[in-house]
Design an enzyme around this catalytic site. Structure first.
Site, PDB file in Angstrom:
ATOM      1  N   LYS A   9      62.133  21.294 -72.161  1.00 59.08           N
ATOM      2  CA  LYS A   9      63.387  21.998 -71.879  1.00 59.08           C
ATOM      3  C   LYS A   9      63.342  22.655 -70.496  1.00 59.08           C
ATOM      4  CE  LYS A   9      64.388  23.081 -76.759  1.00 59.08           C
ATOM      5  NZ  LYS A   9      64.866  24.142 -77.666  1.00 59.08           N
ATOM      6  N   TYR A  49      72.597  18.544 -80.896  1.00 60.61           N
ATOM      7  CA  TYR A  49      72.579  19.777 -81.693  1.00 60.61           C
ATOM      8  C   TYR A  49      73.808  19.853 -82.598  1.00 60.61           C
ATOM      9  CZ  TYR A  49      68.601  21.625 -78.992  1.00 60.61           C
ATOM     10  OH  TYR A  49      67.357  21.836 -78.427  1.00 60.61           O
ATOM     11  N   ARG A  85      55.155  18.294 -84.268  1.00 54.20           N
ATOM     12  CA  ARG A  85      55.856  19.506 -84.736  1.00 54.20           C
ATOM     13  C   ARG A  85      54.840  20.636 -84.958  1.00 54.20           C
ATOM     14  NH1 ARG A  85      61.483  20.480 -84.833  1.00 54.20           N
ATOM     15  NH2 ARG A  85      61.245  21.674 -86.747  1.00 54.20           N
ATOM     16  N   THR A  91      60.219  27.919 -84.400  1.00 58.04           N
ATOM     17  CA  THR A  91      61.314  27.916 -83.418  1.00 58.04           C
ATOM     18  C   THR A  91      61.226  29.107 -82.461  1.00 58.04           C
ATOM     19  OG1 THR A  91      62.715  26.781 -85.025  1.00 58.04           O
ATOM     20  CG2 THR A  91      63.833  27.859 -83.184  1.00 58.04           C
ATOM     21  N   ASN A 112      62.628  27.857 -75.663  1.00 53.04           N
ATOM     22  CA  ASN A 112      61.342  27.728 -76.350  1.00 53.04           C
ATOM     23  C   ASN A 112      60.580  26.450 -75.991  1.00 53.04           C
ATOM     24  OD1 ASN A 112      63.045  26.035 -77.657  1.00 53.04           O
ATOM     25  ND2 ASN A 112      62.856  26.964 -79.689  1.00 53.04           N
ATOM     26  N   HIS A 115      61.679  20.551 -77.338  1.00 58.90           N
ATOM     27  CA  HIS A 115      62.311  20.032 -78.548  1.00 58.90           C
ATOM     28  C   HIS A 115      61.413  18.923 -79.085  1.00 58.90           C
ATOM     29  CE1 HIS A 115      65.048  18.098 -81.342  1.00 58.90           C
ATOM     30  NE2 HIS A 115      64.652  16.956 -80.798  1.00 58.90           N
ATOM     31  N   GLU A 126      67.303   9.929 -82.239  1.00 56.08           N
ATOM     32  CA  GLU A 126      67.184  10.704 -80.994  1.00 56.08           C
ATOM     33  C   GLU A 126      66.624   9.851 -79.855  1.00 56.08           C
ATOM     34  OE1 GLU A 126      65.034  14.304 -81.965  1.00 56.08           O
ATOM     35  OE2 GLU A 126      66.733  15.099 -83.106  1.00 56.08           O
TER      36      GLU A 126
HETATM   37  P1  IDP Z   1      63.767  23.565 -83.724  1.00 56.91           P
HETATM   38  O1  IDP Z   1      63.999  23.379 -82.239  1.00 56.91           O
HETATM   39  O2  IDP Z   1      62.556  24.414 -83.996  1.00 56.91           O
HETATM   40  O3  IDP Z   1      63.757  22.272 -84.497  1.00 56.91           O
HETATM   41  P2  IDP Z   1      66.532  24.163 -84.630  1.00 56.91           P
HETATM   42  O4  IDP Z   1      66.882  25.070 -85.765  1.00 56.91           O
HETATM   43  O5  IDP Z   1      66.840  22.705 -84.766  1.00 56.91           O
HETATM   44  O6  IDP Z   1      64.978  24.446 -84.306  1.00 56.91           O
HETATM   45  O7  IDP Z   1      67.288  24.749 -83.359  1.00 56.91           O
HETATM   46  C1  IDP Z   1      67.419  23.985 -82.190  1.00 56.91           C
HETATM   47  C2  IDP Z   1      67.287  24.912 -80.992  1.00 56.91           C
HETATM   48  O8  IDP Z   1      68.383  25.837 -80.990  1.00 56.91           O
HETATM   49  C3  IDP Z   1      66.048  25.786 -81.003  1.00 56.91           C
HETATM   50  O9  IDP Z   1      64.893  25.130 -80.518  1.00 56.91           O
HETATM   51  C4  IDP Z   1      66.473  26.924 -80.092  1.00 56.91           C
HETATM   52  O10 IDP Z   1      66.416  26.538 -78.717  1.00 56.91           O
HETATM   53  C5  IDP Z   1      67.948  27.093 -80.501  1.00 56.91           C
HETATM   54  N1  IDP Z   1      68.121  28.110 -81.541  1.00 56.91           N
HETATM   55  C6  IDP Z   1      67.901  27.967 -82.878  1.00 56.91           C
HETATM   56  N2  IDP Z   1      68.177  29.102 -83.553  1.00 56.91           N
HETATM   57  C7  IDP Z   1      68.594  29.991 -82.602  1.00 56.91           C
HETATM   58  C8  IDP Z   1      69.036  31.351 -82.675  1.00 56.91           C
HETATM   59  O11 IDP Z   1      69.110  31.990 -83.741  1.00 56.91           O
HETATM   60  N3  IDP Z   1      69.397  31.937 -81.488  1.00 56.91           N
HETATM   61  C9  IDP Z   1      69.345  31.278 -80.294  1.00 56.91           C
HETATM   62  N4  IDP Z   1      68.937  29.992 -80.195  1.00 56.91           N
HETATM   63  C10 IDP Z   1      68.566  29.353 -81.334  1.00 56.91           C
END
Ligand code: IDP
Length: 151
Positions: A9, A49, A85, A91, A112, A115, A126
């Site tokens: 990212k 997303y 993973r 996350t 973070n 992905h 994907e």
């Molecule tokens: P993942 O990336 O760990 O699989 P997902 O729930 O699919 O998690 O969320 C996708 C991305 O959306 C996360 O990696 C993060 O960048 C963002 N995200 C998820 N939840 C939140 C939140 O509560 N606040 C802000 N960003 C979030």
């Protein structure tokens, strides 16, 4: 062998961590079969997303994913979806375990670092979203005898 889609990212690219992440991938023995820089746009992020488009943080998430180019990777290995993973961590970087990419390199729940596809089925979708078929190479290193010795 299984494949997975990984995105380094903007939080990874802008902080100069591309090499760190690729280093960990290669040291682990995961095989890279596709790699390119891309500038994401809202159209592809709405698909990628789709499960989050109705969340209040979605516009901010889009903006953070478009803040700079990203690096897209296709990784290959036995159980690589689950393995990567686990290397990625939870996350939210503040909750991710030390030793994981997010646990070691970020303090954010949004910016973070990486992905990673969450299932083999999603990985297929994907990979097709981010790579043309000819951009994923049919490559396996010559000698896997130590890497997968018990398989
Ligand atoms: P993942 O990336 O760990 O699989 P997902 O729930 O699919 O998690 O969320 C996708 C991305 O959306 C996360 O990696 C993060 O960048 C963002 N995200 C998820 N939840 C939140 C939140 O509560 N606040 C802000 N960003 C979030």
């Amino acid at each position: 062998m299984e494949q997975t889609l990984v995105i380094l990212k903007p939080s990874c690219v802008e902080r100069g961590l591309i090499g760190e992440v690729i280093n960990r991938i290669q040291r682990k023995g995961i095989i890279i079969t596709g790699m390119k820089m891309m500038q994401l746009d809202e159209k592809i992020l709405r698909e990628h997303y789709a499960h989050l488009v109705d969340r209040p943080f979605f516009p901010e998430l889009c903006a953070s994913m478009m803040a700079s180019p990203v690096v897209c990777l296709v990784l290959k290995g036995i159980n690589v979806v689950e393995v990567f993973r686990a290397m990625t961590g939870a996350t939210n970087g503040r909750k991710a375990a030390p030793g994981t990419l997010r646990g070691d390199f970020c303090m954010s729940g949004q910016a973070n670092i990486v992905h990673a596809s969450d299932s083999p089925e999603n990985a297929k979708v994907e990979i097709a979203r981010f790579f043309k078929p000819e951009e994923v190479l049919d490559y396996t290193p010559r000698d896997l005898s130590f890497l997968y010795a018990d398989d």
